[in-house]
Scaffold this motif. Structure first.
Motif, PDB file in Angstrom:
ATOM      1  N   MET A   1       0.888  -1.167   0.000  1.00  0.00           N
ATOM      2  CA  MET A   1       0.000   0.000   0.000  1.00  0.00           C
ATOM      3  C   MET A   1       0.927   1.218   0.000  1.00  0.00           C
ATOM      4  O   MET A   1       1.817   1.330   0.841  1.00  0.00           O
ATOM      5  CB  MET A   1      -0.879  -0.016   1.263  1.00  0.00           C
ATOM      6  CG  MET A   1      -1.906   1.099   1.355  1.00  0.00           C
ATOM      7  SD  MET A   1      -1.246   2.770   1.610  1.00  0.00           S
ATOM      8  CE  MET A   1      -0.382   2.603   3.151  1.00  0.00           C
ATOM      9  N   ALA A   2       0.728   2.107  -0.957  1.00  0.00           N
ATOM     10  CA  ALA A   2       1.536   3.331  -1.010  1.00  0.00           C
ATOM     11  C   ALA A   2       0.588   4.522  -0.943  1.00  0.00           C
ATOM     12  O   ALA A   2      -0.325   4.641  -1.764  1.00  0.00           O
ATOM     13  CB  ALA A   2       2.338   3.373  -2.303  1.00  0.00           C
ATOM     14  N   LYS A   3       0.792   5.377   0.065  1.00  0.00           N
ATOM     15  CA  LYS A   3      -0.094   6.539   0.200  1.00  0.00           C
ATOM     16  C   LYS A   3       0.725   7.814   0.096  1.00  0.00           C
ATOM     17  O   LYS A   3       1.746   7.974   0.778  1.00  0.00           O
ATOM     18  CB  LYS A   3      -0.800   6.492   1.565  1.00  0.00           C
ATOM     19  CG  LYS A   3      -1.716   7.675   1.767  1.00  0.00           C
ATOM     20  CD  LYS A   3      -2.253   7.800   3.171  1.00  0.00           C
ATOM     21  CE  LYS A   3      -2.776   9.223   3.327  1.00  0.00           C
ATOM     22  NZ  LYS A   3      -2.480   9.776   4.628  1.00  0.00           N
ATOM     23  N   ASP A   4       0.258   8.732  -0.754  1.00  0.00           N
ATOM     24  CA  ASP A   4       0.926  10.033  -0.891  1.00  0.00           C
ATOM     25  C   ASP A   4       0.393  10.951   0.208  1.00  0.00           C
ATOM     26  O   ASP A   4      -0.779  11.334   0.195  1.00  0.00           O
ATOM     27  CB  ASP A   4       0.615  10.600  -2.283  1.00  0.00           C
ATOM     28  CG  ASP A   4       1.279  11.952  -2.505  1.00  0.00           C
ATOM     29  OD1 ASP A   4       2.098  12.343  -1.646  1.00  0.00           O
ATOM     30  OD2 ASP A   4       0.987  12.594  -3.536  1.00  0.00           O
ATOM     31  N   GLU A   5       1.264  11.314   1.150  1.00  0.00           N
ATOM     32  CA  GLU A   5       0.808  12.162   2.277  1.00  0.00           C
ATOM     33  C   GLU A   5       0.501  13.595   1.824  1.00  0.00           C
ATOM     34  O   GLU A   5      -0.158  14.351   2.532  1.00  0.00           O
ATOM     35  CB  GLU A   5       1.871  12.212   3.384  1.00  0.00           C
ATOM     36  CG  GLU A   5       2.183  10.886   4.051  1.00  0.00           C
ATOM     37  CD  GLU A   5       1.113  10.404   5.032  1.00  0.00           C
ATOM     38  OE1 GLU A   5      -0.020  10.926   4.988  1.00  0.00           O
ATOM     39  OE2 GLU A   5       1.403   9.491   5.818  1.00  0.00           O
TER      40      GLU A   5
END
Ligand SMILES: Cc1cc2nc3c(=O)[nH]c(=O)nc-3n(C[C@H](O)[C@H](O)[C@H](O)COP(=O)(O)OP(=O)(O)OC[C@H]3O[C@@H](n4cnc5c(N)ncnc54)[C@H](O)[C@@H]3O)c2cc1C
Ligand code: SF4
Ligand code: SF4
Length: 610
Positions: A559-563
């Motif tokens: 899971m990759a989330k752009d903050e």
């Protein structure tokens, strides 16, 4: 890419853009929520602990937090001109609307610990050192050549921006901790060292205003004034008027204070003349707006060439118009437009072209090393000088900055002084404390208000300009009323309520991906950061903001989330069928000297999961 370590307090701290950008790391969203809840005393104390002067800073702070504010980059309802939350003016709300905070402050210690500290200069850096050390039992004396404490906060910042009662109240809280104030012009460091203080903090600021050595300067000197000296003489009550035509030279905040003060002391035709362009001026955008609102024109790209006088009586100034030229590396140069010089008549000139440090009272053989620019050689973390018991901070340390930096330096220097006197390692700095607490109250219910309101930034109220121009002490900004304060507080996105992802609960159903209004979340094969940034659902182009990377999932993806653009709306956590996402409040608190003993007992970082 490495799995993100969310237990490192810096990770979530960075997501709280405003707190990260604040030099004193004030927990902004925490106090904004208190304001929205009408809990002004608590909101004030959150500020007081971090930035020491909430009422003063709520009117005057340079606000490095606001350009960093997330709302200023993601406000979809105002996409043409997204605006940050009015963080600074909300701080003032806490100060104005509190009822009684004295009982929540540390008490004056019942006895001193036998160690004496001298703070030279009574500006915000020294006052912060004193505030942090006095509760530990140190006997702190602050010396200033002026008759009252506050430093440039009272001697330079005009009363129409900052009333004296606000300064007296917040300086008073510090003196009430048992801190002594003594009016004394310190003229010799060696004499000071002989007084055998256990540590000396130098917070003498950058007290010298730059002059302009142009033809006519000495002949017409009676009507040419150095800005910071002139402002001080107005604050001291020594000067109550100025000629009707005034030229202010310079494009910084001092120039803005000079021109607005001149308008109130009889200046009718007051203009600011600046050598550079309008956008490049050092003054904050709101300071420029305030000056123009009071009918003061700002003329750019004019380089002063001479003071013009008749028999020693100033009659005006000459200027050469310049244009900006850029070389192939994009560097800007101002070159003469080649036109005849322009003449502007005037009765007085205020020179506000910069400030300098000056330490004429520190003898060259006192044991304190200075560099080739006359600045003390300091350890950048501890603020310790080459003489171990002498520390510097505020504008005296690295040149003129602002109040909030002076406070931040004061906190750091106080830690160093305490460590120096207890014989521990000055470079072993205390880590910030962080607690993480779930905000879940029910199935789709959070203990924070996660609705994103479309409101544009609310404006603070102002007194009538015609009335304020007649009185140099009348405050111009009146602050928010309770209703607009509440509405402005609702604009905050609660960036400290973090999206916390538990990989082992995730079934990769993509429900969060579909619901997220900002396309922050992607499930992708792992890769290095530069590559991953391009492969997300929405490419993550702002590299100053982190990617949140989970442990490997069952399908070997992450899971990759752009903050960067997350709204902290909680929809991902509401939609997730397995509870893999949770919204958890990260309360990040800096450790100051006052809390050092306590934090030692609790071993630095506290991570509380609830
Ligand atoms: C016109 C003007 C407007 C400003 N407006 C703002 C603003 O709106 N917001 C903001 O954040 N910052 C503002 N600043 C900057 C801010 O005031 C300073 O950055 C801040 O006050 C620096 O704090 P300090 O602790 O270093 O000491 P200072 O506030 O500079 O105080 C130093 C003190 O040391 C004393 N002192 C100096 N030498 C001696 C000596 N030898 N013996 C005894 N005492 C001595 C001086 O009398 C003075 O009181 C402004 C500055 C100016 C000039
Ligand atoms: S939206 Fe609120 S929490 Fe987020 S950066 Fe702005 S003030 Fe801080
Ligand atoms: S909180 Fe979740 S749904 Fe809302 S913007 Fe952030 S990642 Fe997307």
């Amino acid at each position: 890419m490495d799995t993100t370590n969310i237990k490192n307090p810096d990770y979530f701290h960075k997501v709280v853009d405003c707190q990260w950008a604040c030099p004193a790391h004030t927990p902004v969203p925490e106090y904004i929520r208190k304001i929205a809840a009408g809990r002004f005393d608590e909101a004030y104390m959150i500020n007081w602990k971090s930035n020491v002067f909430p009422g003063i800073l709520g009117r005057t702070c340079d606000r490095p937090c606001e350009p960093a504010c997330r709302r200023g980059r993601v406000e979809a309802s105002n996409l043409e001109r997204p605006e940050p939350v009015a963080i600074c003016r909300l701080k003032r709300v806490a100060a104005d609307m509190k009822s009684g905070v004295k009982s929540m402050m540390p008490k004056r210690p019942s006895h001193y610990n036998g160690k004496r500290i001298a703070c030279i200069g009574a500006g915000p850096s020294s006052l912060t050192v004193a505030r942090d050390l006095a509760p530990l039992g140190y006997e702190v004396t602050i010396f200033d050549r002026d008759h009252r404490p506050g430093g440039m906060i009272w001697s330079q910042i005009p009363r129409f921006r900052l009333p004296m009662e606000v300064i007296d109240e917040e300086v008073g809280y510090i003196l009430d901790l048992g801190v002594r104030f003594e009016q004394r012009h310190v003229e010799s460091m060696k004499a000071m060292l002989e007084e055998r203080f256990d540590a000396i903090f130098v917070g003498t600021g950058a007290p010298k205003g730059r002059d302009l050595d142009l033809p006519g300067r000495s002949e017409a000197s009676a009507n040419i004034h150095v800005g910071i000296q002139w402002l001080a003489s107005v604050s001291f009550g020594h000067r109550e008027q100025i000629g009707s035509r005034v030229i202010v030279l310079g494009g910084g905040n001092t120039a803005m204070d000079c021109c607005r003060t001149a308008r109130r002391l009889g200046g009718e035709d007051v203009k600011v003349i600046v050598r550079s362009g309008f956008e490049e001026m050092k003054a904050s955008p709101w300071e420029k707006e305030d000056a123009m609102h009071e009918g003061i024109p700002i003329l750019n790209y004019l380089v002063p060439t001479a003071f013009v006088h008749e028999n020693g009586k100033l009659i005006g100034m000459r200027f050469d118009r310049v244009v900006a030229q850029f070389d192939d590396k994009g560097r800007r140069k101002l070159v003469s437009a080649g036109e005849p010089e322009q003449f502007f008549p005037c009765d007085d000139v205020l020179i506000a072209v910069g400030q300098e440090n000056a330490f004429p009272w520190i003898e060259s053989d006192a044991g304190i090393d200075f560099d080739e620019w006359g600045m003390p050689r300091l350890d950048p973390k501890s603020f310790q000088s080459s003489l171990p018991q002498v520390f510097f901070g505020g504008d005296a340390a690295f040149g003129p900055k602002n109040i909030i930096w002076a406070v931040a330096h004061g906190h750091d220097a106080a830690i160093s002084i305490h460590k120096h006197l207890e014989g521990s390692d000055l470079l072993d700095r205390p880590l910030a404390g962080m607690s993480l607490m779930s905000q879940k109250m029910g199935i789709h219910e959070w203990s924070y208000d996660n609705e994103i309101l479309p409101d544009k930034r609310h404006k603070v109220m102002w007194a009538d300009v015609e009335v304020t121009l007649k009185n140099v002490s009348m405050e111009v900004e009146l602050g928010f009323d309770p209703a607009s304060a509440w509405k402005e507080a609702q604009r905050c996105l609660n960036c400290d309520v973090q999206t916390v992802f538990e990989a082992k609960l995730c079934i990769e159903c993509d429900a969060c991906v579909d619901i997220c209004p900002m396309d922050c979340i992607s499930f992708v094969p792992d890769g290095d950061e530069a590559d991953l940034r391009t492969r997300l659902k929405a490419p993550a182009t702002n590299t100053s903001q982190d990617l949140y990377i989970s442990k490997g999932l069952k399908t070997n993806r992450v899971m990759a989330k752009d903050e960067d653009v997350c709204l902290h709306c909680g929809l991902c956590a509401e939609r997730c069928p397995t509870g893999a996402w949770d919204m958890q409040k990260s309360l990040i608190q800096m450790v100051h000297a006052t809390e050092l003993e306590c934090s030692k007992r609790h071993a630095g970082v506290a991570l509380v999961e609830a």
